[in-house]
Design an enzyme around this catalytic site. Structure first.
Site, PDB file in Angstrom:
ATOM      1  N   HIS A 237       0.833  -1.220   0.000  1.00  0.00           N
ATOM      2  CA  HIS A 237       0.000   0.000   0.000  1.00  0.00           C
ATOM      3  C   HIS A 237       0.871   1.275   0.000  1.00  0.00           C
ATOM      4  O   HIS A 237       0.804   2.080  -0.904  1.00  0.00           O
ATOM      5  CB  HIS A 237      -0.879   0.039   1.252  1.00  0.00           C
ATOM      6  CG  HIS A 237      -1.802  -1.114   1.430  1.00  0.00           C
ATOM      7  ND1 HIS A 237      -2.886  -1.374   0.607  1.00  0.00           N
ATOM      8  CD2 HIS A 237      -1.823  -2.091   2.369  1.00  0.00           C
ATOM      9  CE1 HIS A 237      -3.535  -2.442   1.036  1.00  0.00           C
ATOM     10  NE2 HIS A 237      -2.915  -2.908   2.103  1.00  0.00           N
TER      11      HIS A 237
HETATM   12  O1  RIB Z   1      -5.234   0.211   4.482  1.00  0.00           O
HETATM   13  C1  RIB Z   1      -3.832   0.192   4.321  1.00  0.00           C
HETATM   14  C2  RIB Z   1      -3.179   1.233   5.161  1.00  0.00           C
HETATM   15  O2  RIB Z   1      -3.423   0.955   6.535  1.00  0.00           O
HETATM   16  C3  RIB Z   1      -1.641   1.248   5.030  1.00  0.00           C
HETATM   17  O3  RIB Z   1      -1.171   2.557   5.206  1.00  0.00           O
HETATM   18  C4  RIB Z   1      -1.187   0.374   6.158  1.00  0.00           C
HETATM   19  O4  RIB Z   1       0.118   0.730   6.625  1.00  0.00           O
HETATM   20  C5  RIB Z   1      -2.202   0.707   7.205  1.00  0.00           C
HETATM   21  O5  RIB Z   1      -1.781   1.918   7.842  1.00  0.00           O
END
Ligand code: RIB
Ligand code: CA
Length: 298
Positions: A237
């Protein structure tokens, strides 16, 4: 040929395994002038996210870059922790050095100082966690917040299913009020939702090929701790934020009018149709961004 330009950034983060890979990429790639790492509670509590930010800097001998402690809780709700994914240490058991410098306080105030000290528009904020610090910057230092260049945010989900509620994503579900403040801010905001980040995953072969130096080895360890099954990682992500900052042409970016679900229901934090015009990445050249990620970690 002139060296590729560097982008002056503040990285706001809740490390977290994918945050950690994103930070290693930003530091090692030398494509970013990182003014500081501002910590926020999210994946795990503020003490651990702050310490993990310091560990990453110590690992790469970059402790001259400050860590600034941020919000320990969302603006108006109880936080949600993801220790199930990131482990109680926030790093999936991967051992990194102790921080070599004490964190400074307090992120929204420090962000404002940096924004006032640099030319308006010259500092971008790369947001990898809940948006609490940025909402506090907007609330308490509006003059400085207006000087933000681009705000690139990992958060939200458009068509895919959520990872907290049916249509809500973790960073936004943690602090919907902060998302609302950012959407209403009029800033140059680009969101990278789960629809895109879920496509960016590392194979075992990709991880093995990273093992060429300190940053690559640590990233390989962190991604290995982030595997869901035997053949590919969970979504990368947060590295998508740095990758879009460097190579927006590798993403398909649309402008959409959205707002955020502020209810107390299961979809609190979900993006809904609304009045705020923001850029949202809806497509990605997966091979291209993974290649850039590997290059920056080499
Ligand atoms: O949904 C994904 C996000 O939530 C990413 O930033 C992960 O690190 C968590 O913070
Ligand atoms: Ca994160």
């Amino acid at each position: 040929m002139s060296a590729p330009s560097t982008r002056r950034v503040i990285i706001d983060t809740d490390p977290g395994l994918d945050d950690a890979v994103a930070i290693l990429f930003a530091l090692n790639s030398r494509r970013f002038d990182v003014l500081g790492l501002t910590s926020v509670a999210g994946n795990i509590g503020i003490n651990i996210t702050t310490k993990n930010a310091g560990r990453l800097l110590a690992l790469l001998d970059r402790e001259s870059i400050p860590v600034i402690t941020g919000a320990a809780a969302p603006l108006a709700r109880k936080g949600i922790e993801e220790a199930g994914i990131h482990g109680n240490d926030g790093l999936g058991g991967v051992v990194l050095p102790e921080p070599l410098a004490k964190p400074h306080g307090y992120a929204p105030f420090w962000m404002a100082e940096q924004l006032r000290a640099n030319h308006a528009g010259s500092v971008d904020i790369l947001a990898l966690g809940p948006l609490t610090n940025i909402a506090l910057l907007l609330r308490d230092h509006a003059d400085a917040a207006r000087r933000i260049g681009s705000l690139i945010v990992m958060g939200g989900v458009v068509h895919d299913k959520g990872n907290v509620g049916p249509h809500s994503e973790f960073n936004f579900a943690c602090d919907p009020e902060a998302v609302d403040a950012v959407l209403r801010s009029g800033l140059d905001v680009t969101l990278i939702p789960l629809d895109v980040t879920r496509k960016v995953r590392a194979s075992v072969e990709f991880v093995q090929a990273l093992r060429t130096g300190i940053a690559g080895n640590a990233a390989a360890d962190l991604i290995s701790a982030y595997f869901q099954d035997g053949h590919e990682s969970r979504p990368l992500h947060d590295p998508c934020v740095m990758l879009l900052a460097l190579a927006p042409e590798l993403f398909g970016i649309e402008t959409r009018n959205v707002s955020v679900d502020l209810s107390d229901g299961p979809d609190a934090g979900a993006l809904v149709a609304g009045m705020a015009s923001v850029k949202i990445a809806m497509r990605v050249d997966v091979e291209g961004v993974l290649g850039l990620l590997a290059q920056g970690l080499a």
